[in-house]
Every structure is written in structure tokens, then in C-alpha cells.
Design a protein around this motif. Sequence first.
Motif, PDB file in Angstrom:
ATOM      1  N   ASN A 146      10.793   9.628  17.978  1.00 19.57           N
ATOM      2  CA  ASN A 146       9.899   9.097  19.004  1.00 19.57           C
ATOM      3  C   ASN A 146       9.822  10.107  20.138  1.00 19.57           C
ATOM      4  OD1 ASN A 146       8.163   7.345  20.298  1.00 19.57           O
ATOM      5  ND2 ASN A 146       9.815   6.114  21.210  1.00 19.57           N
ATOM      6  N   PRO A 147       9.338  11.327  19.845  1.00 20.43           N
ATOM      7  CA  PRO A 147       9.327  12.387  20.856  1.00 20.43           C
ATOM      8  C   PRO A 147       8.461  12.015  22.050  1.00 20.43           C
ATOM      9  CG  PRO A 147       8.010  13.003  18.948  1.00 20.43           C
ATOM     10  CD  PRO A 147       8.736  11.738  18.576  1.00 20.43           C
ATOM     11  N   ALA A 148       8.900  12.448  23.205  1.00 18.84           N
ATOM     12  CA  ALA A 148       8.259  12.050  24.459  1.00 18.84           C
ATOM     13  C   ALA A 148       6.785  12.423  24.494  1.00 18.84           C
ATOM     14  CB  ALA A 148       9.000  12.685  25.635  1.00 18.84           C
ATOM     15  N   ASP A 149       6.421  13.539  23.866  1.00 12.57           N
ATOM     16  CA  ASP A 149       5.030  13.971  23.953  1.00 12.57           C
ATOM     17  C   ASP A 149       4.094  13.137  23.085  1.00 12.57           C
ATOM     18  OD1 ASP A 149       5.910  14.840  21.518  1.00 12.57           O
ATOM     19  OD2 ASP A 149       5.153  16.891  21.726  1.00 12.57           O
ATOM     20  N   HIS A 163      19.389  -5.510  13.834  1.00 11.05           N
ATOM     21  CA  HIS A 163      19.973  -4.355  13.143  1.00 11.05           C
ATOM     22  C   HIS A 163      19.177  -3.098  13.544  1.00 11.05           C
ATOM     23  CE1 HIS A 163      21.843  -1.796  10.401  1.00 11.05           C
ATOM     24  NE2 HIS A 163      21.652  -2.412   9.260  1.00 11.05           N
ATOM     25  N   GLY A 164      19.756  -2.350  14.464  1.00 10.82           N
ATOM     26  CA  GLY A 164      19.054  -1.168  14.959  1.00 10.82           C
ATOM     27  C   GLY A 164      19.754   0.130  14.603  1.00 10.82           C
ATOM     28  N   ALA A 165      20.622   0.067  13.610  1.00  6.32           N
ATOM     29  CA  ALA A 165      21.378   1.266  13.230  1.00  6.32           C
ATOM     30  C   ALA A 165      20.726   1.963  12.043  1.00  6.32           C
ATOM     31  CB  ALA A 165      22.815   0.856  12.872  1.00  6.32           C
ATOM     32  N   HIS A 166      21.435   2.971  11.513  1.00  2.00           N
ATOM     33  CA  HIS A 166      21.061   3.616  10.248  1.00  2.00           C
ATOM     34  C   HIS A 166      19.683   4.262  10.242  1.00  2.00           C
ATOM     35  CE1 HIS A 166      24.684   1.921   8.849  1.00  2.00           C
ATOM     36  NE2 HIS A 166      24.232   0.780   8.408  1.00  2.00           N
ATOM     37  N   GLY A 167      19.072   4.470  11.403  1.00  2.00           N
ATOM     38  CA  GLY A 167      17.766   5.095  11.409  1.00  2.00           C
ATOM     39  C   GLY A 167      16.636   4.165  11.032  1.00  2.00           C
ATOM     40  N   PHE A 168      16.827   2.864  11.215  1.00  2.67           N
ATOM     41  CA  PHE A 168      15.751   1.915  10.944  1.00  2.67           C
ATOM     42  C   PHE A 168      14.797   1.861  12.142  1.00  2.67           C
ATOM     43  CE2 PHE A 168      19.133  -0.172   8.144  1.00  2.67           C
ATOM     44  CZ  PHE A 168      18.729   0.535   7.026  1.00  2.67           C
ATOM     45  N   LEU A 169      13.830   0.934  12.109  1.00  3.91           N
ATOM     46  CA  LEU A 169      12.726   1.002  13.072  1.00  3.91           C
ATOM     47  C   LEU A 169      13.184   0.983  14.533  1.00  3.91           C
ATOM     48  CD1 LEU A 169       9.666   1.131  13.457  1.00  3.91           C
ATOM     49  CD2 LEU A 169       9.649  -1.366  13.506  1.00  3.91           C
ATOM     50  N   ILE A 170      14.093   0.092  14.881  1.00  7.73           N
ATOM     51  CA  ILE A 170      14.525   0.048  16.280  1.00  7.73           C
ATOM     52  C   ILE A 170      15.104   1.392  16.692  1.00  7.73           C
ATOM     53  CG2 ILE A 170      16.197  -0.994  17.860  1.00  7.73           C
ATOM     54  CD1 ILE A 170      15.817  -3.642  16.354  1.00  7.73           C
ATOM     55  N   GLN A 171      15.901   1.971  15.795  1.00  7.89           N
ATOM     56  CA  GLN A 171      16.481   3.274  16.113  1.00  7.89           C
ATOM     57  C   GLN A 171      15.414   4.363  16.122  1.00  7.89           C
ATOM     58  OE1 GLN A 171      17.206   6.242  14.236  1.00  7.89           O
ATOM     59  NE2 GLN A 171      18.428   7.127  15.877  1.00  7.89           N
ATOM     60  N   ASN A 172      14.372   4.211  15.312  1.00  3.06           N
ATOM     61  CA  ASN A 172      13.281   5.183  15.346  1.00  3.06           C
ATOM     62  C   ASN A 172      12.723   5.317  16.769  1.00  3.06           C
ATOM     63  OD1 ASN A 172      11.678   4.340  12.109  1.00  3.06           O
ATOM     64  ND2 ASN A 172      13.576   5.445  12.567  1.00  3.06           N
ATOM     65  N   PHE A 173      12.602   4.155  17.451  1.00  7.79           N
ATOM     66  CA  PHE A 173      12.055   4.190  18.804  1.00  7.79           C
ATOM     67  C   PHE A 173      13.039   4.763  19.818  1.00  7.79           C
ATOM     68  CE2 PHE A 173       8.867   1.410  16.999  1.00  7.79           C
ATOM     69  CZ  PHE A 173       7.728   1.830  17.666  1.00  7.79           C
ATOM     70  N   LEU A 174      14.326   4.617  19.542  1.00  3.84           N
ATOM     71  CA  LEU A 174      15.335   5.144  20.461  1.00  3.84           C
ATOM     72  C   LEU A 174      15.607   6.630  20.234  1.00  3.84           C
ATOM     73  CD1 LEU A 174      17.923   2.213  20.284  1.00  3.84           C
ATOM     74  CD2 LEU A 174      16.236   2.652  22.078  1.00  3.84           C
ATOM     75  N   GLY A 216       0.790  -1.226   0.000  1.00  2.00           N
ATOM     76  CA  GLY A 216       0.000   0.000   0.000  1.00  2.00           C
ATOM     77  C   GLY A 216       0.819   1.272   0.000  1.00  2.00           C
ATOM     78  N   GLY A 217       2.113   1.147  -0.136  1.00  2.00           N
ATOM     79  CA  GLY A 217       2.974   2.330  -0.123  1.00  2.00           C
ATOM     80  C   GLY A 217       3.017   3.027   1.218  1.00  2.00           C
ATOM     81  N   GLU A 218       2.574   2.328   2.264  1.00  2.00           N
ATOM     82  CA  GLU A 218       2.474   2.957   3.581  1.00  2.00           C
ATOM     83  C   GLU A 218       3.709   2.650   4.426  1.00  2.00           C
ATOM     84  OE1 GLU A 218      -1.204   3.465   6.481  1.00  2.00           O
ATOM     85  OE2 GLU A 218      -0.353   1.447   6.646  1.00  2.00           O
ATOM     86  N   VAL A 219       4.472   3.676   4.713  1.00  2.00           N
ATOM     87  CA  VAL A 219       5.669   3.555   5.554  1.00  2.00           C
ATOM     88  C   VAL A 219       5.264   3.798   7.006  1.00  2.00           C
ATOM     89  CG1 VAL A 219       7.933   4.560   6.062  1.00  2.00           C
ATOM     90  CG2 VAL A 219       7.198   4.263   3.688  1.00  2.00           C
ATOM     91  N   VAL A 220       5.774   2.970   7.912  1.00  2.00           N
ATOM     92  CA  VAL A 220       5.415   3.098   9.329  1.00  2.00           C
ATOM     93  C   VAL A 220       6.656   3.360  10.168  1.00  2.00           C
ATOM     94  CG1 VAL A 220       3.391   1.626   9.082  1.00  2.00           C
ATOM     95  CG2 VAL A 220       5.592   0.606   9.745  1.00  2.00           C
ATOM     96  N   SER A 221       6.414   3.963  11.329  1.00  2.00           N
ATOM     97  CA  SER A 221       7.528   4.296  12.223  1.00  2.00           C
ATOM     98  C   SER A 221       6.993   4.478  13.637  1.00  2.00           C
ATOM     99  CB  SER A 221       8.219   5.569  11.722  1.00  2.00           C
ATOM    100  OG  SER A 221       9.317   5.906  12.554  1.00  2.00           O
ATOM    101  N   ALA A 222       7.883   4.948  14.514  1.00  2.00           N
ATOM    102  CA  ALA A 222       7.495   5.180  15.896  1.00  2.00           C
ATOM    103  C   ALA A 222       6.530   6.358  16.030  1.00  2.00           C
ATOM    104  CB  ALA A 222       8.743   5.434  16.743  1.00  2.00           C
ATOM    105  N   SER A 223       6.604   7.275  15.094  1.00  2.00           N
ATOM    106  CA  SER A 223       5.734   8.445  15.116  1.00  2.00           C
ATOM    107  C   SER A 223       5.538   8.912  13.680  1.00  2.00           C
ATOM    108  CB  SER A 223       6.350   9.574  15.955  1.00  2.00           C
ATOM    109  OG  SER A 223       7.436  10.149  15.237  1.00  2.00           O
ATOM    110  N   ALA A 224       4.731   9.950  13.504  1.00  2.00           N
ATOM    111  CA  ALA A 224       4.457  10.472  12.166  1.00  2.00           C
ATOM    112  C   ALA A 224       5.357  11.660  11.830  1.00  2.00           C
ATOM    113  CB  ALA A 224       2.990  10.873  12.052  1.00  2.00           C
ATOM    114  N   VAL A 225       6.536  11.702  12.416  1.00  2.00           N
ATOM    115  CA  VAL A 225       7.476  12.779  12.124  1.00  2.00           C
ATOM    116  C   VAL A 225       8.055  12.587  10.717  1.00  2.00           C
ATOM    117  CG1 VAL A 225       9.688  13.822  12.777  1.00  2.00           C
ATOM    118  CG2 VAL A 225       8.068  13.080  14.554  1.00  2.00           C
ATOM    119  N   THR A 226       8.015  13.650   9.923  1.00  2.00           N
ATOM    120  CA  THR A 226       8.492  13.597   8.544  1.00  2.00           C
ATOM    121  C   THR A 226      10.007  13.429   8.500  1.00  2.00           C
ATOM    122  OG1 THR A 226       6.654  14.957   7.801  1.00  2.00           O
ATOM    123  CG2 THR A 226       8.562  14.841   6.337  1.00  2.00           C
TER     124      THR A 226
END
Lengths: 73, 143
Positions: free
Chosen positions: B133-136, B117-128, B62-72
Motif C-alpha cells: 500500500n505504497p504512499a504514492d 485476522h490481519g496477519a500473514h499478508g492478508f488484506l488487512i495487512q496489505n493496507f498496513l 473470475g480468478g480476480e485477486v484484489v488488494s490494496a494496490s496492484a503491486v505484484t
Amino acid sequence: VARPAPAGLASLTPSDVTEADAGIDAVCDVGQVVVDDHIHPNIGCDATTWAGNADGTVSDEEVSYYRHRVNGS
Amino acid sequence: VITGCTHVLPNGIGFTDEFASYDDGFVPSLRRLAAAAKSGGAPAVLQIFHAGNKAVPELVPGGEVVSASAVTTEAGPFSPPVTPRALTHDEILDAVRAFGETTRRAIEAGFDGIELHGAHGFLIQNFLSPRFNPADRRVGRLA
């Protein structure tokens, strides 16, 4: 733009695109890139390599490459 | 011997022609890779990951990219700038489970271990990341 790859990677082709911005150090002869001395077989200048087939299975080329590399050649 | 990365969910693919591990149907494929990686006598480790907000839109369902938040995001060398959809609480649990299921497949395929593999700005790193993954935005969700 590109730095030499670790010893053992032959026929290096210096990167002439934007890999340097991504921290990529070199592109080797099989389309792999080297980042901080790690070989990344899944990415290349055009982000297209031979790691997998269209159905997501591992390609024959990938399997052959691993056999080649882990046996010291 | 550590392999190249393989995505644990269909929407985790980060590169064209990346081999997959998100389904039991890929175990025979992974078994071939494990045998090749171990053919020189060294142990083999399967590197597993989810590309998170660096997934390639044209390659994910569906072309839908997901992450920890909707930050562009900003454009990367292999991915365009995107505004991902934030994973729901249940989807986060599904992603954790997917990493576990792929680990099981790696064992069944003959690998000696896995690398998260949590480097390079992938999903695990998105959460860190405090940026992605802003606190608010963590209220009611796993951080």
C-alpha cells in the motif's frame, strides 16, 4: 525441517516440503499445521483440508474435530 | 476457542475447502460450529478475514485477486505470484462493511466474539504494508 508441535498434538508427521519457509513448524495427524504454536486447520501440505464443504458450509469433520478438542481429548 | 479463518467476501478465500461466512445463508453452518466450539464450556471466537493478495486465483470469482494496490506478489506456499487489482474506494468500504456483516452473523450464530485476522499478508495487512500500500498510490483512496 519441522519442530515438535505443542504438547497434546499426537502422531506428528514432520513436514518434508516447503512449510518451513512459510514459518510452519509441524504437520499433525489430521492434516493441520502448527505455526508459532497456533493450529491452522485450513492449510496443509496440499492446501486442502476438511474445514469446509464445496458449498462453503462447515464440514461434519470440522464440527466433530472441535467437539473432540474442546472436551479435552 | 478461536476457530480457523473464514472469508468475509467471496474473493477473500485463501485456502481450498475453507468455510465461508460472507452471506446470511451461512449462519446455520456457523451456528453448528459455534455450538461445537462452545461444547467444552469455553467461549468461542470466530476468526474472520479476507486473504487479499494471497487469495487463491482459482477459488475467487473470475480468478480476480484484489488488494490494496496492484503491486505484484511473490509466490507463497499456498498462492502463486499475482498482480492483483487494486480495490476501488467503494470496494474498500464494501470490504469494511463485509467484516461488520460477518461479525453480525457470528453473533447470530452464537459466537462470543470475532478475531480480525490481519496477519500473514492478508488484506488487512496489505493496507498496513508500505510495500503493498505504497504512499504514492493512496491519493483519493482510504489508506
